[in-house]
Write a protein that holds these residues in place. Structure first.
Motif, PDB file in Angstrom:
ATOM      1  N   UNK A  53      46.038  30.778  45.683  1.00  0.00           N
ATOM      2  CA  UNK A  53      44.984  31.788  45.747  1.00  0.00           C
ATOM      3  C   UNK A  53      44.732  32.318  44.347  1.00  0.00           C
ATOM      4  N   UNK A  54      43.641  31.890  43.740  1.00  0.00           N
ATOM      5  CA  UNK A  54      43.338  32.310  42.372  1.00  0.00           C
ATOM      6  C   UNK A  54      42.903  33.773  42.292  1.00  0.00           C
ATOM      7  N   UNK A  55      42.648  34.414  43.445  1.00  0.00           N
ATOM      8  CA  UNK A  55      42.234  35.816  43.464  1.00  0.00           C
ATOM      9  C   UNK A  55      43.421  36.771  43.675  1.00  0.00           C
ATOM     10  N   UNK A  56      44.606  36.233  43.852  1.00  0.00           N
ATOM     11  CA  UNK A  56      45.783  37.071  44.060  1.00  0.00           C
ATOM     12  C   UNK A  56      46.234  37.675  42.731  1.00  0.00           C
ATOM     13  N   UNK A  57      46.613  38.950  42.765  1.00  0.00           N
ATOM     14  CA  UNK A  57      47.132  39.579  41.554  1.00  0.00           C
ATOM     15  C   UNK A  57      48.403  38.859  41.112  1.00  0.00           C
TER      16      UNK A  57
ATOM     17  N   UNK B  21      44.170  39.195  38.151  1.00  0.00           N
ATOM     18  CA  UNK B  21      44.228  38.127  39.142  1.00  0.00           C
ATOM     19  C   UNK B  21      44.627  36.818  38.470  1.00  0.00           C
ATOM     20  N   UNK B  22      45.091  35.881  39.284  1.00  0.00           N
ATOM     21  CA  UNK B  22      45.624  34.627  38.747  1.00  0.00           C
ATOM     22  C   UNK B  22      44.612  33.922  37.853  1.00  0.00           C
ATOM     23  N   UNK B  23      43.366  33.848  38.258  1.00  0.00           N
ATOM     24  CA  UNK B  23      42.372  33.110  37.481  1.00  0.00           C
ATOM     25  C   UNK B  23      42.136  33.756  36.121  1.00  0.00           C
TER      26      UNK B  23
END
Length: 306
Positions: free
Chosen positions: A194-198, A151-153
């Motif tokens: 969206x920090x939860x997006x792959x 994920x992005x984060x």
């Protein structure tokens, strides 16, 4: 522009305009693509070089086949300047950056960071180099810069995951990491926010911003960056160029490698040209495309100057 009669522009999944090619311009198309005016020319003031931040002396590097890719290369980068390395791909630029960043071992030579050596002929530690103020934006974001299924984060802290701000005791502080990622997303206009997006689901330009945000936000003294706008849309190109100029103006030393000659000429205060593993010429940012092209083709310095 060269081969079409008509051109249509898509933005965010919608067709926003159609123009006759002969009646439009690159500038208009860029504005339609991004949704606002785009500065295609880099705006920057004069550089104010300071102390030496990165010094490379007599560096020689071989690839996995034993072929010499960097041959007795020497140069310096000062605080407050962008030094660009121009050259046709495959002339040693990639190996040079990887060696400076601690990824590839050198056969001989020295590299000094803030006056202290990097163990380039032994086992240079990229993590130690980051702690010493050297940040690296790799040429290939997919295979070196990011882990696409993450994920992005998670990608936003790669290489810095042991920093105290991301830890709670011996464990990662996930909420702190996500909050930090959201701040970077806003500052660097990463879309979607969206920090939860792959990471695989972001566009190439936004993936590049993730890497840049991760490295630039650690306030490095030296930034080594390869192909900063490869496969990036025109709006992101403008943003990335501005950030690189901002770093220079903040007194950072930037070493830039790009196969885009216009990018090298627009951003660089000094330009080094590599051919067949060697530095074959040095010019200022005002050098003509023709002069640099001759050097990139291996024409001797005196011939290129004429």
């Amino acid at each position: 522009m060269a081969i079409t009669d008509n051109v249509s522009v898509m933005r965010q999944g919608q067709m926003v305009a159609t123009r006759k090619t002969a009646e439009t311009t690159v500038e208009e198309l860029a504005e339609l693509m991004v949704g606002r005016r785009v500065l295609l020319q880099v705006e920057k003031g004069a550089a104010k070089p300071g102390e030496f931040k990165l010094s490379v002396k007599n560096l020689t590097v071989k690839d996995s086949r034993g072929v010499t890719m960097v041959n007795d290369v020497s140069f310096d980068v000062r605080a407050g300047e962008i030094v660009g390395i121009a050259g046709v791909a495959g002339n040693g630029q990639s190996e040079l950056l990887e060696t400076i960043a601690g990824i590839r071992r050198a056969e001989s030579g020295t590299v000094m960071l803030d006056g202290k050596p990097i163990d380039v002929t032994g086992l240079a530690d990229p993590g130690e180099l980051r702690d010493r103020g050297l940040a690296h934006v790799p040429e290939d974001r997919h295979y070196v810069g990011l882990v696409l299924p993450f994920e992005e984060y998670e990608n936003s802290i790669l290489g810095y995951h042991d920093h105290k701000q991301y830890l709670r005791g011996p464990f990662l502080d996930i909420e702190a990491i996500r909050a930090d990622a959201r701040e970077k997303i806003e500052k660097y206009d990463i879309r979607p926010a969206n920090e939860r997006l792959k990471t695989a689901n972001f566009s190439g330009g936004n993936q590049q911003k993730i890497v840049l945000a991760r490295e630039m936000e650690k306030d490095p003294g030296v930034l080594v960056v390869g192909q900063p706008t490869r496969g990036v849309d025109v709006g992101a190109i403008e943003f990335i160029h501005k950030r690189l100029i901002d770093m220079r103006d903040a007194g950072k030393a930037v070493l830039l490698v790009s196969v885009e000659l216009d990018e090298i000429r627009s951003l660089s205060d000094r330009i080094l040209v590599m051919f067949d593993g060697r530095i074959v010429g040095e010019r200022d940012g005002e050098a003509s495309e023709g002069e640099l092209g001759l050097l990139m083709a291996g024409v001797e310095q005196q011939e290129a100057a004429e």
